[in-house]
Design an enzyme around this catalytic site. Structure first.
Site, mmCIF file in Angstrom:
data_model
loop_
_atom_site.group_PDB
_atom_site.id
_atom_site.type_symbol
_atom_site.label_atom_id
_atom_site.label_comp_id
_atom_site.label_asym_id
_atom_site.label_seq_id
_atom_site.Cartn_x
_atom_site.Cartn_y
_atom_site.Cartn_z
ATOM 1 N N CYS A 1 -28.535 -14.229 47.833
ATOM 2 C CA CYS A 1 -29.652 -13.773 46.993
ATOM 3 C C CYS A 1 -31.016 -13.814 47.690
ATOM 4 O O CYS A 1 -31.622 -12.770 47.899
ATOM 5 C CB CYS A 1 -29.697 -14.586 45.713
ATOM 6 S SG CYS A 1 -28.124 -14.592 44.860
ATOM 7 N N ARG B 1 -27.374 -20.038 39.563
ATOM 8 C CA ARG B 1 -27.232 -20.517 40.953
ATOM 9 C C ARG B 1 -25.762 -20.733 41.248
ATOM 10 O O ARG B 1 -25.038 -21.298 40.405
ATOM 11 C CB ARG B 1 -27.952 -21.851 41.137
ATOM 12 C CG ARG B 1 -29.450 -21.758 41.181
ATOM 13 C CD ARG B 1 -30.058 -23.120 40.990
ATOM 14 N NE ARG B 1 -29.660 -23.696 39.704
ATOM 15 C CZ ARG B 1 -29.947 -24.928 39.309
ATOM 16 N NH1 ARG B 1 -30.618 -25.729 40.094
ATOM 17 N NH2 ARG B 1 -29.556 -25.374 38.129
#
Ligand code: UGA
Length: 444
Positions: free
Chosen positions: A260, A154
């Site tokens: 993403c 992340r």
């Protein structure tokens, strides 16, 4: 092992630095000269907590080097990671041109057997095509094994995720290659799952699609909570305690952004459509998310009426805290909508202003001082839950704004706390608070 990482973006650079820190000799190659010059000096081209100290450390102990020379980078590597961009095309499908260009370059450069491991998120079947490239292009006497090794880093906590990830996925064709890759990752003590290449490719898309679904689901429940007088904080806590559901990714708000989820959900819908299997659930997830991005400007209009000539303070530009990334951020939709409504916008963000300025230019004002953004504002919109915003003393709003109307897209403040201040407070999935009073009525 001699490792080469192709691509010095968010995924490639973190992978290169962390593998170098684990003791491997890593070469990171990128075609952008300025980026490589910056990296050689120990500076990262993007913000990621903890990255620069590790970069400096691995550069100075000689475990990491940067180059633009692809031949040098690929010729004698044992493992080559492909971590170049796979951006979205206009129709939502994935542009694989950089992935294939690197594959051709590897095939033309190698001088020994090598494992080529794809980290970039690529549609199911892409690694099969990469194998074909090597089959036809590489020197005949050399062996190239292709592995799918999707990443689960992340932004904002990528280094921690590298060392403390939940699992490592290895999509491989044969046990020998699996065993070499397992040895590379063994010191991290993270569970390793070995599977076939197509399943590995799908695991990445299914993971991101599932997380995006969880977010859109909780956002729809939040929207319902507003209509029926329930509180999403209580509801998310209550359902999250069920281990089958889990507590994470139940934070309601103005939707997901970043490089993403938006891209990968659209790509999976596209992939499903291509094989005549419409992915209706995921199509709805995307639709709900688009709606969430537009929620707060609609609520502001409902509350204030026309926004023409009104001063808006936009708090937070990055798609999430601890990053300067604004790709697909809710803030960008909000800016465009506020400008369309004729509002004057002053945006606050601690680090994402340069990236936003590149996209939006001087159509809005920018500041790294929250109070400056709030000064004389008719209303404030919170788009990112930065610590600086969450920990702002709540009397600041009334002290600086013309009208203390706060529309909080990330539920930064507790309902109990906010009632102590003379603020009109609209958040997501919770009752409206008007100057200390909780209203059972939601906005429309
Ligand atoms: C995501 C995945 O979490 C990573 O596992 C994956 O490796 C990465 O995409 C990728 O494919 O490269 P990232 O986009 O960096 O990582 O950030 P997240 O923390 O997942 O947040 C994505 C968006 O969802 C943010 O806009 C965030 O505000 C939003 N979000 C997240 C919510 O609205 N609610 C939540 O409960 C959690």
């Amino acid at each position: 092992m001699k490792i080469t990482v192709a691509g010095a973006g968010n995924v490639g650079l973190i992978t290169a630095v962390c593998l170098a820190d684990a003791g491997h000799h890593v070469t990171c190659v990128d075609t952008q000269k300025e980026k490589i010059l910056l990296l050689k000096k120990g500076h990262s081209p993007f913000f990621e907590p903890g990255l620069e100290p590790l970069l400096e450390k691995t550069l100075s102990n000689g475990h990491l080097r940067f180059t633009t020379d692809q031949k040098l980078a690929y010729s004698d590597a044992d493992i080559i990671f492909i971590a170049v961009g796979a951006p979205a095309k206009k129709d939502g499908s994935v542009d694989l041109s950089y992935i294939y260009a690197v594959s051709y370059s590897i095939a033309d450069s190698i001088e020994k057997d090598v494992i080529v491991c794809t980290k970039s998120t690529v549609p199911v079947g892409t690694n099969g095509k990469i194998k074909q490239i090597f089959h036809y292009r590489k020197p005949r006497h050399l062996k190239v094994e292709v592995v799918s090794n999707p990443e689960f880093l992340r932004e904002g906590s990528a280094i921690m995720d590298f060392y403390l990830g939940d699992r490592i996925i290895l999509g491989v064709d044969n046990p020998e290659t699996a065993s070499i890759m397992e040895q590379l990752y063994l010191p991290l003590k993270i569970p390793i799952i070995v599977t076939d290449i197509r399943s590995a490719e799908m695991i990445k898309y299914a993971s991101n699609a599932f997380l995006a679904t969880k977010i859109s689901f909780i956002n729809e429940i939040a929207n319902l909570c507003e209509k029926v007088g329930a509180n999403i904080d209580e509801v998310a806590f209550g359902i999250g305690k069920d281990k089958r559901i889990g507590e994470s990714f139940l934070q309601a708000g103005i939707g997901y952004g970043g490089s993403c989820f938006p891209k990968d959900t659209k790509a999976l819908v596209q992939l499903a459509g291509n094989i005549k299997h419409p992915f209706e659930l995921l199509e709805s997830v995307i639709k709900v998310n688009q709606h969430q991005h537009s929620l707060l400007v609609a609520k502001a209009k409902e509350l204030i009426g026309s926004l023409k000539g009104k001063r808006a303070a936009l708090l937070g530009l990055a798609f999430k805290p601890e990053t300067d990334d604004i790709r697909e951020a809710a803030s960008i939709t909000i800016i465009k909508e506020l400008l369309e409504e004729g509002a004057n916008v002053t945006a606050y963000d601690p680090i994402a202003i340069p990236n936003t300025h590149k996209l939006i230019g001087n159509a809005i004002d920018y500041t790294t001082d929250i109070r400056q953004a709030l000064k004389d504002a008719d209303f404030a919109i919170i788009a990112t839950e930065w610590g600086q915003i969450k920990h702002l003393p709540l009397d600041t709003f009334a002290a600086y704004m013309k009208e203390p109307i706060v529309l909080d897209g990330r539920n930064c403040y507790s309902m109990k706390e906010i009632q102590r201040y003379p603020i009109t407070y609209v958040s997501i999935g919770r009752p409206v608070v008007s100057k200390g009073r909780v209203s059972s009525m939601s906005l429309k």
